[in-house]
Design an enzyme around this catalytic site. Structure first.
Site, short mmCIF file in Angstrom:
data_model
loop_
_atom_site.label_atom_id
_atom_site.label_comp_id
_atom_site.label_asym_id
_atom_site.label_seq_id
_atom_site.Cartn_x
_atom_site.Cartn_y
_atom_site.Cartn_z
N GLU A 172 93.96 -9.44 -18.91
CA GLU A 172 92.61 -8.28 -19.45
C GLU A 172 93.89 -7.23 -20.12
O GLU A 172 93.26 -6.60 -21.08
CB GLU A 172 92.58 -7.44 -18.04
CG GLU A 172 91.18 -6.74 -18.28
CD GLU A 172 90.52 -6.12 -16.95
OE1 GLU A 172 91.26 -5.89 -16.14
OE2 GLU A 172 89.41 -5.69 -17.20
N HIS B 101 83.88 -4.00 -45.50
CA HIS B 101 84.64 -3.27 -44.70
C HIS B 101 86.17 -3.25 -45.05
O HIS B 101 86.63 -4.15 -45.91
CB HIS B 101 84.53 -3.92 -43.29
CG HIS B 101 83.32 -3.83 -42.68
ND1 HIS B 101 82.53 -4.98 -43.15
CD2 HIS B 101 82.54 -2.93 -42.04
CE1 HIS B 101 81.26 -4.65 -42.25
NE2 HIS B 101 81.27 -3.37 -41.85
N HIS C 14 90.80 -8.27 -41.28
CA HIS C 14 90.86 -7.25 -40.41
C HIS C 14 92.20 -7.68 -39.64
O HIS C 14 92.72 -6.80 -39.02
CB HIS C 14 89.85 -6.91 -39.40
CG HIS C 14 88.51 -6.23 -40.24
ND1 HIS C 14 88.71 -5.20 -40.92
CD2 HIS C 14 87.34 -6.69 -40.13
CE1 HIS C 14 87.43 -4.73 -41.41
NE2 HIS C 14 86.73 -5.91 -41.14
N TYR D 86 76.37 -10.67 -43.56
CA TYR D 86 75.64 -11.00 -42.30
C TYR D 86 74.32 -11.50 -42.21
O TYR D 86 73.60 -11.58 -43.44
CB TYR D 86 75.73 -9.80 -41.18
CG TYR D 86 77.07 -9.77 -41.08
CD1 TYR D 86 78.02 -8.71 -41.87
CD2 TYR D 86 77.98 -10.69 -40.60
CE1 TYR D 86 79.47 -8.82 -41.84
CE2 TYR D 86 79.33 -10.81 -40.21
CZ TYR D 86 80.06 -9.73 -41.19
OH TYR D 86 81.22 -9.56 -40.94
N ASP E 175 84.91 -6.87 -49.77
CA ASP E 175 83.96 -6.84 -48.39
C ASP E 175 83.63 -5.47 -48.35
O ASP E 175 84.25 -4.42 -48.82
CB ASP E 175 84.83 -7.37 -47.23
CG ASP E 175 84.05 -7.49 -46.27
OD1 ASP E 175 83.37 -8.64 -45.68
OD2 ASP E 175 83.85 -6.30 -45.30
N GLU F 143 84.36 -5.27 -30.44
CA GLU F 143 83.24 -5.88 -30.43
C GLU F 143 83.26 -7.67 -30.32
O GLU F 143 82.51 -8.43 -30.01
CB GLU F 143 82.42 -5.66 -31.72
CG GLU F 143 82.92 -6.31 -32.87
CD GLU F 143 84.39 -5.94 -33.42
OE1 GLU F 143 84.49 -4.43 -33.72
OE2 GLU F 143 85.51 -6.47 -33.18
N ASP G 179 78.77 -8.33 -47.68
CA ASP G 179 78.11 -7.23 -46.74
C ASP G 179 77.95 -5.86 -47.67
O ASP G 179 77.44 -4.92 -46.96
CB ASP G 179 78.73 -7.11 -45.39
CG ASP G 179 80.37 -7.05 -45.51
OD1 ASP G 179 80.99 -7.07 -44.39
OD2 ASP G 179 80.87 -7.26 -46.55
N1 LIG Z 1 77.23 -3.26 -33.93
C1 LIG Z 1 77.86 -3.51 -35.64
C2 LIG Z 1 79.18 -2.93 -35.63
C3 LIG Z 1 80.18 -4.07 -36.16
N2 LIG Z 1 81.76 -3.72 -36.13
C4 LIG Z 1 82.50 -4.76 -36.54
C5 LIG Z 1 82.30 -4.97 -38.03
C6 LIG Z 1 83.27 -6.21 -38.34
C7 LIG Z 1 83.08 -6.50 -39.97
C8 LIG Z 1 83.76 -7.52 -40.19
C9 LIG Z 1 83.91 -8.08 -41.69
O1 LIG Z 1 82.75 -8.12 -42.17
O2 LIG Z 1 84.70 -7.09 -42.35
C10 LIG Z 1 84.64 -9.37 -42.05
F1 LIG Z 1 84.75 -9.49 -43.44
F2 LIG Z 1 85.85 -9.41 -41.40
F3 LIG Z 1 83.96 -10.35 -41.42
ZN LIG Z 2 82.81 -6.80 -43.72
#
Ligand SMILES: NCCCNCCCCCC(O)(O)C(F)(F)F
Ligand SMILES: [Zn+2]
Length: 343
Positions: free
Chosen positions: A106, A197, A159, A323, A195, A117, A284
């Protein structure tokens, strides 16, 4: 354009994601890769090939040995510790706390996770290993003379740092590909992350190096994940100063504003004269993506591909995010078709 793909991505099939205080069906789910694969086939983009197996060395050239071992054993250790759900961290290395690695699983979850997440499950490690092999096989195709290739990687990677996972990422496929190109004789590699993010992991891995130029266009971290990296003032450190370029952009950014940043990034890539261009291809940025806030339309992804082609470089496309909307396949393949039509 050839696509590299493996069914083994289905081994990453987590049932829970912590979102809004609830355990929901993960946004990063197996159907994503199937939507994209279906569109590759529908558009006759090119052959679809299984990955070769390059083993652990190229992964360990980027990732910390103990981190890799942790990802592999954590799900079983979590069950042995008596927990019933999927392995999700509940502690963090907070400010001014110790960086000594705990023994208990843990504690190790919080030691290695950069976000809460993403659950760890049986099969996650194998899927991440296979995803890295998909990236490495694409790199090998480019080294063998292909002008461009699409590595349909799942799980994604940008990430993940040398020793942290999160944001649905475990092994950094783009970083593994870049390092492989360098280990095979390339002098300079540019990584362009489109991307939504910020690719915090890729940035972190190469931040003090000048042999990889990292450029990212993304949602402003003041407003969106990963929140704690991706600001414009992050330009590299030491020998890497000037070889990291971030374009954070606000909610509701439309394509023309996004494209202006892309053109600036491509101009810097032209100056850098890399041997190869790696694209962290997340879609995304799409206007109806459920967890993002840019406003790109499907046709804009065709233009994005054409703009990337204007760099005139061998190009390795690596799938990142986007997504569960039907258009994920259309948008991802639009980039690849736009690239091919402009070539
Ligand atoms: N409740 C929704 C909040 C989401 N928080 C995490 C977002 C992660 C994005 C991942 C990404 O799209 O950047 C990757 F390319 F890595 F897949
Ligand atoms: Zn992303």
């Amino acid at each position: 354009m050839e696509t590299i793909y493996t069914e083994k991505h289905k081994l990453r099939d987590a049932k829970t994601e912590l979102c809004g205080g609830e355990l929901v069906e993960p946004f990063e789910r197996p159907s994503r890769a199937e939507y994209v694969l279906d569109r590759v086939r529908e558009t006759d983009l090119g052959p679809v090939s299984d990955p070769d197996d390059f083993g652990m060395d190229p992964i360990l050239a980027i990732h910390d040995t103990e981190f890799v071992a942790f990802l592999k054993t954590a799900p079983a250790r979590w069950k042995e510790a008596g927990f019933n759900g999927e392995a999700i961290p509940t502690t963090w290395v907070g400010r001014r706390m110790s960086h000594i690695r705990p023994n208990h699983v843990e504690g190790q979850l919080g030691y290695y996770a950069l976000a809460g997440e993403t659950s760890l499950t049986e099969g996650t490690w194998e899927a991440a290993y296979a995803s890295a092999q998909v990236a490495l096989t694409g790199a090998a195709r480019i080294r063998a003379g292909a002008g461009a290739v699409f590595s349909l990687c799942r799980p994604p990677g940008h990430h993940a740092t040398a020793d942290m996972y999160g944001g649905y990422c475990f092994f950094n496929n783009a970083a593994i590909s870049a390092q492989h190109f360098l280990d095979q004789g390339a002098k300079r590699v540019a990584i362009l992350d489109v991307d939504f993010h910020h690719g915090n992991g890729t940035q972190d891995i190469f931040y003090d190096r000048s042999d990889v130029f990292f450029i990212s266009l993304h949602g402003d971290p003041l407003e969106t994940f990963p929140y704690h990296l991706g600001h414009a003032e992050e330009t590299g450190s030491g020998a890497g100063t000037g070889f990291n370029l971030n374009f954070p952009m606000p909610p509701d950014t439309p394509f023309d504003v996004w494209q202006a940043a892309l053109h600036k990034g491509l101009a810097r890539i032209a100056e850098y004269k890399p041997d190869v261009l790696i694209i962290s291809l997340g879609v995304d940025t799409f206007e109806t993506d459920p967890i993002s806030f840019f406003k790109l339309k499907s046709d804009d992804f065709l233009t994005m591909g054409a703009d990337i082609a204007s760099a005139g470089l061998p190009t390795h496309f690596i799938m990142e995010g986007g997504y569960d909307v039907d258009e994920i396949g259309v948008n991802a393949v639009n980039v690849l078709q736009g690239f091919e039509r402009a070539n």
